[in-house]
Design a protein around this motif. Structure first.
Motif, PDB file in Angstrom:
ATOM      1  N   ALA A  55       0.830  -1.209   0.000  1.00 37.70           N
ATOM      2  CA  ALA A  55       0.000   0.000   0.000  1.00 37.70           C
ATOM      3  C   ALA A  55       0.867   1.263   0.000  1.00 37.70           C
ATOM      4  N   SER A  56       0.324   2.327  -0.560  1.00 35.44           N
ATOM      5  CA  SER A  56       1.070   3.583  -0.738  1.00 35.44           C
ATOM      6  C   SER A  56       1.638   4.148   0.565  1.00 35.44           C
ATOM      7  N   SER A  57       1.010   3.824   1.701  1.00 34.83           N
ATOM      8  CA  SER A  57       1.490   4.351   2.992  1.00 34.83           C
ATOM      9  C   SER A  57       2.892   3.843   3.332  1.00 34.83           C
ATOM     10  N   HIS A  58       3.342   2.775   2.651  1.00 31.77           N
ATOM     11  CA  HIS A  58       4.661   2.208   2.945  1.00 31.77           C
ATOM     12  C   HIS A  58       5.644   2.305   1.780  1.00 31.77           C
ATOM     13  N   THR A  59       5.288   3.060   0.735  1.00 33.01           N
ATOM     14  CA  THR A  59       6.191   3.144  -0.426  1.00 33.01           C
ATOM     15  C   THR A  59       6.765   4.552  -0.559  1.00 33.01           C
ATOM     16  N   SER A  61       7.277   6.012  -3.342  1.00 32.84           N
ATOM     17  CA  SER A  61       6.588   6.689  -4.448  1.00 32.84           C
ATOM     18  C   SER A  61       5.224   7.246  -4.011  1.00 32.84           C
ATOM     19  N   HIS A  62       4.775   6.826  -2.802  1.00 29.72           N
ATOM     20  CA  HIS A  62       3.442   7.185  -2.276  1.00 29.72           C
ATOM     21  C   HIS A  62       2.322   6.682  -3.183  1.00 29.72           C
ATOM     22  N   LYS A  63       2.650   5.623  -3.963  1.00 25.82           N
ATOM     23  CA  LYS A  63       1.623   4.944  -4.762  1.00 25.82           C
ATOM     24  C   LYS A  63       1.658   3.466  -4.385  1.00 25.82           C
ATOM     25  N   ASP A  64       0.534   2.778  -4.571  1.00 26.28           N
ATOM     26  CA  ASP A  64       0.524   1.332  -4.348  1.00 26.28           C
ATOM     27  C   ASP A  64       1.511   0.686  -5.315  1.00 26.28           C
ATOM     28  N   GLU A  65       2.287  -0.281  -4.806  1.00 34.66           N
ATOM     29  CA  GLU A  65       3.290  -0.936  -5.657  1.00 34.66           C
ATOM     30  C   GLU A  65       3.062  -2.444  -5.677  1.00 34.66           C
ATOM     31  N   GLU A  66       2.782  -2.961  -6.888  1.00 36.46           N
ATOM     32  CA  GLU A  66       2.566  -4.402  -7.036  1.00 36.46           C
ATOM     33  C   GLU A  66       3.904  -5.121  -7.207  1.00 36.46           C
ATOM     34  N   GLY A  67       3.830  -6.447  -7.189  1.00 30.89           N
ATOM     35  CA  GLY A  67       5.018  -7.245  -7.496  1.00 30.89           C
ATOM     36  C   GLY A  67       6.014  -7.387  -6.366  1.00 30.89           C
ATOM     37  N   LYS A  68       5.619  -7.038  -5.142  1.00 27.58           N
ATOM     38  CA  LYS A  68       6.484  -7.295  -3.986  1.00 27.58           C
ATOM     39  C   LYS A  68       6.360  -8.777  -3.633  1.00 27.58           C
ATOM     40  N   ASP A  69       7.392  -9.328  -3.046  1.00 21.68           N
ATOM     41  CA  ASP A  69       7.406 -10.762  -2.752  1.00 21.68           C
ATOM     42  C   ASP A  69       7.144 -10.989  -1.267  1.00 21.68           C
ATOM     43  N   PHE A  70       6.231 -11.881  -0.954  1.00 20.24           N
ATOM     44  CA  PHE A  70       5.923 -12.245   0.438  1.00 20.24           C
ATOM     45  C   PHE A  70       7.210 -12.511   1.225  1.00 20.24           C
ATOM     46  N   ARG A  71       8.190 -13.121   0.559  1.00 13.94           N
ATOM     47  CA  ARG A  71       9.425 -13.526   1.240  1.00 13.94           C
ATOM     48  C   ARG A  71      10.319 -12.352   1.619  1.00 13.94           C
ATOM     49  N   PHE A  72      10.066 -11.167   1.062  1.00 10.29           N
ATOM     50  CA  PHE A  72      10.818  -9.985   1.511  1.00 10.29           C
ATOM     51  C   PHE A  72      10.486  -9.669   2.971  1.00 10.29           C
ATOM     52  N   TYR A  73       9.265  -9.987   3.370  1.00  5.98           N
ATOM     53  CA  TYR A  73       8.748  -9.542   4.667  1.00  5.98           C
ATOM     54  C   TYR A  73       8.589 -10.662   5.689  1.00  5.98           C
ATOM     55  N   PHE A  74       8.318 -11.882   5.192  1.00  6.44           N
ATOM     56  CA  PHE A  74       7.977 -12.983   6.100  1.00  6.44           C
ATOM     57  C   PHE A  74       8.787 -14.234   5.764  1.00  6.44           C
TER      58      PHE A  74
END
Length: 314
Positions: A55-59, A61-74
């Protein structure tokens, strides 16, 4: 999944992408764990899409960003050890392979309404139960499946989700650099501090002078003080340096620089493309460092009388 017969003999729960996609990470996890809980209740393998929309609140670019990988975070390895999961790509590959090789198609039950409760699906013999979330928001949120009577028997498997080892290594490095003997102040600012209608005092209560005054009454002078914050301006906390040994996440940016282990591992995971150390990773690291502190000072309990979710919500 192995051979053809392994695929046919399996039992799967598949969720189509719903309205939760690109929502905040808290909603994503609440929904994802509802889906995983239903799969466990039905004794089925959950088909998992590893692609996350941040979601944009965490990027930056302040825009929603697709294509992030679950494994980056968990920690995906831990998840696979504690729950029956198959990656969506592998699942589709095996499904296509089966359809190509056999005249008899795999049995699929499509469930178009979240109001079809998990206990109504318990005796279903279909190879695939495919929940589809095509309704308009908020009818298309995954977590709706776990509301109402379902909440009594669907358990969200929180124990299955650990933070990524790559991020936890950064947490260990930061904590170790302070000899595991430090205090943390959690300073929430950002959009909340700017929204005077909902948080009328937050900005003033977390101003540099106010922080110095309040913390002096709580934390012993010259202790290691880690500031967990969403305040983007690095020098904002300089006044605290006259009283404490101040540490901020950006003091440790070498831990995710292009010479770091984190950088090498995430780049490899991302098919050779660079990965940004984004806002949600920062939240995860800050939160875990906070848990390891000797004492914690919270914004909404210690620093301000404003309510966490805005006025009149305390």
């Amino acid at each position: 999944m192995g051979s053809d017969s392994d695929f046919k003999n399996g039992r799967y729960l598949y969720y189509s992408r719903g309205g939760d996609y690109c929502k905040g990470m808290n909603q994503y996890m609440w929904s994802f764990l509802c889906a995983l809980g239903e799969a466990q209740y039905l004794n089925r393998t959950f088909v998992m899409d590893l692609s996350i929309c941040l979601a944009s609140s965490h990027t930056s670019s302040h825009k929603d960003e697709e294509g992030k990988d679950f494994r980056f975070y968990f920690d995906f390895e831990h998840l696979k050890e504690t729950a029956s999961i198959v990656e969506e790509g592998d699942f589709h590959k095996d499904w296509r392979k089966w359809n190509k090789a056999h005249k008899k198609k795999i049995s699929v039950r499509k469930v178009k309404d979240y109001k079809v409760s998990p206990d109504q699906l318990l005796k279903d013999k279909s190879t695939i139960i495919w929940r589809q979330f095509d309704a308009p928001e908020p009818e298309n949120y995954w977590y709706r499946v776990c509301e109402g009577p379902s909440a009594k028997y669907i358990q969200r498997p929180w124990h299955a989700v650990w933070k990524s080892k790559r991020l936890m290594n950064i947490v260990t490095e930061i904590s170790g650099s302070m000899d595991w003997d430090f205090d943390v102040v959690h300073v929430v600012r950002g959009e909340k501090a700017q929204n005077k209608a909902l948080w009328p005092h937050l900005d003033a209560d977390t101003s540099p002078d106010s922080l110095v005054t309040k913390l002096q009454g709580i934390i012993t002078p010259w202790r290691n003080l880690y500031v967990a914050t969403n305040e983007p301006y690095y020098n904002y906390f300089d006044k605290l340096r006259s009283h404490y040994k101040v540490h901020l996440l950006d003091d440790y940016n070498y831990l995710w620089s292009n010479t770091s282990e984190w950088y090498n591992e995430t780049t490899q995971l991302n098919g050779g493309s660079l990965v940004e150390f984004d806002g949600y990773m920062r939240v995860e690291v800050d939160t875990e460092v906070l848990y390891r502190a000797k004492s914690r000072v919270e914004t909404f309990y210690n620093l301000t009388k404003d309510c966490k979710d805005g006025i009149n919500t305390c």
